[in-house]
Design a protein around this motif. Structure first.
Motif, PDB file in Angstrom:
ATOM      1  N   LEU A   7       0.836  -1.191   0.000  1.00  0.00           N
ATOM      2  CA  LEU A   7       0.000   0.000   0.000  1.00  0.00           C
ATOM      3  C   LEU A   7       0.874   1.246   0.000  1.00  0.00           C
ATOM      4  O   LEU A   7       1.951   1.255   0.603  1.00  0.00           O
ATOM      5  CB  LEU A   7      -0.879   0.064   1.254  1.00  0.00           C
TER       6      LEU A   7
ATOM      7  N   ARG B 280      -5.558   8.602   2.517  1.00  0.00           N
ATOM      8  CA  ARG B 280      -5.857   7.791   1.339  1.00  0.00           C
ATOM      9  C   ARG B 280      -4.908   6.613   1.299  1.00  0.00           C
ATOM     10  O   ARG B 280      -3.708   6.773   1.514  1.00  0.00           O
ATOM     11  CB  ARG B 280      -5.710   8.602   0.063  1.00  0.00           C
ATOM     12  N   LEU B 281      -5.474   5.428   1.023  1.00  0.00           N
ATOM     13  CA  LEU B 281      -4.692   4.207   0.887  1.00  0.00           C
ATOM     14  C   LEU B 281      -4.811   3.735  -0.555  1.00  0.00           C
ATOM     15  O   LEU B 281      -5.922   3.572  -1.062  1.00  0.00           O
ATOM     16  CB  LEU B 281      -5.199   3.118   1.831  1.00  0.00           C
ATOM     17  N   TYR B 282      -3.672   3.526  -1.191  1.00  0.00           N
ATOM     18  CA  TYR B 282      -3.631   3.055  -2.567  1.00  0.00           C
ATOM     19  C   TYR B 282      -3.001   1.668  -2.576  1.00  0.00           C
ATOM     20  O   TYR B 282      -1.888   1.497  -2.080  1.00  0.00           O
ATOM     21  CB  TYR B 282      -2.763   3.957  -3.443  1.00  0.00           C
ATOM     22  N   ARG B 283      -3.689   0.700  -3.136  1.00  0.00           N
ATOM     23  CA  ARG B 283      -3.101  -0.627  -3.268  1.00  0.00           C
ATOM     24  C   ARG B 283      -2.202  -0.623  -4.493  1.00  0.00           C
ATOM     25  O   ARG B 283      -2.606  -0.196  -5.579  1.00  0.00           O
ATOM     26  CB  ARG B 283      -4.174  -1.692  -3.417  1.00  0.00           C
ATOM     27  N   LEU B 284      -0.973  -1.086  -4.322  1.00  0.00           N
ATOM     28  CA  LEU B 284      -0.003  -1.100  -5.404  1.00  0.00           C
ATOM     29  C   LEU B 284       0.165  -2.524  -5.926  1.00  0.00           C
ATOM     30  O   LEU B 284       0.701  -3.386  -5.235  1.00  0.00           O
ATOM     31  CB  LEU B 284       1.353  -0.570  -4.917  1.00  0.00           C
TER      32      LEU B 284
ATOM     33  N   CYS C 258       2.605  -2.195 -10.846  1.00  0.00           N
ATOM     34  CA  CYS C 258       2.756  -0.799 -10.421  1.00  0.00           C
ATOM     35  C   CYS C 258       4.033  -0.613  -9.615  1.00  0.00           C
ATOM     36  O   CYS C 258       4.732   0.397  -9.763  1.00  0.00           O
ATOM     37  CB  CYS C 258       1.559  -0.360  -9.589  1.00  0.00           C
TER      38      CYS C 258
ATOM     39  N   GLU D  27       4.958   3.760   2.545  1.00  0.00           N
ATOM     40  CA  GLU D  27       4.724   2.517   1.823  1.00  0.00           C
ATOM     41  C   GLU D  27       4.677   1.405   2.857  1.00  0.00           C
ATOM     42  O   GLU D  27       5.525   1.333   3.743  1.00  0.00           O
ATOM     43  CB  GLU D  27       5.839   2.220   0.827  1.00  0.00           C
TER      44      GLU D  27
ATOM     45  N   THR E 186      -1.197   8.121   1.993  1.00  0.00           N
ATOM     46  CA  THR E 186      -0.949   9.558   2.075  1.00  0.00           C
ATOM     47  C   THR E 186      -1.910  10.143   3.097  1.00  0.00           C
ATOM     48  O   THR E 186      -3.008   9.628   3.283  1.00  0.00           O
ATOM     49  CB  THR E 186      -1.154  10.245   0.716  1.00  0.00           C
TER      50      THR E 186
ATOM     51  N   THR F  49       7.501   1.938 -10.553  1.00  0.00           N
ATOM     52  CA  THR F  49       7.738   3.104  -9.706  1.00  0.00           C
ATOM     53  C   THR F  49       9.100   3.718 -10.015  1.00  0.00           C
ATOM     54  O   THR F  49      10.090   3.008 -10.154  1.00  0.00           O
ATOM     55  CB  THR F  49       7.676   2.706  -8.222  1.00  0.00           C
TER      56      THR F  49
END
Length: 90
Positions: free
Chosen positions: A3, A63-67, A71, A35, A6, A75
């Motif tokens: 994840l 905000r949580l972003y699944r990577l 992806c 991360e 932010t 990076t």
């Protein structure tokens, strides 16, 4: 699961709580960005704990972003190296 998290938290004490919580789960990458490498159950626990540290009425947001794996491989870091803080990110 990996994840990216932010956050924008207005109160200093709450921001420190969010930072310390995220620090237990992963690596600080830059201001207000972490991360993490967590299991599904850890993600649920993390979200519950983070929610308890913010005041949405004050405009606080996390905000949580699944990577996904693709992806992560795509990076790119520009500029200085990420902070050398201790990390549990593999």
């Amino acid at each position: 699961m990996r994840l990216a998290v932010t956050y924008d938290v207005s109160d200093d004490a709450n921001r420190r709580r969010v930072y310390r919580t995220l620090e237990r789960y992963g690596a600080w990458r830059q201001y207000s960005v972490f991360e993490l490498d967590v299991s599904k159950s850890q993600r649920v626990e993390l979200e519950d704990e983070l929610e308890s540290h913010i005041e949405p009425a004050d405009g606080d947001r996390i905000r949580l972003y699944r990577l996904c794996e693709a992806c992560q491989k795509a990076t790119t870091d520009l500029g200085t190296e990420p902070p050398g803080e201790q990390s549990n990110v593999i």
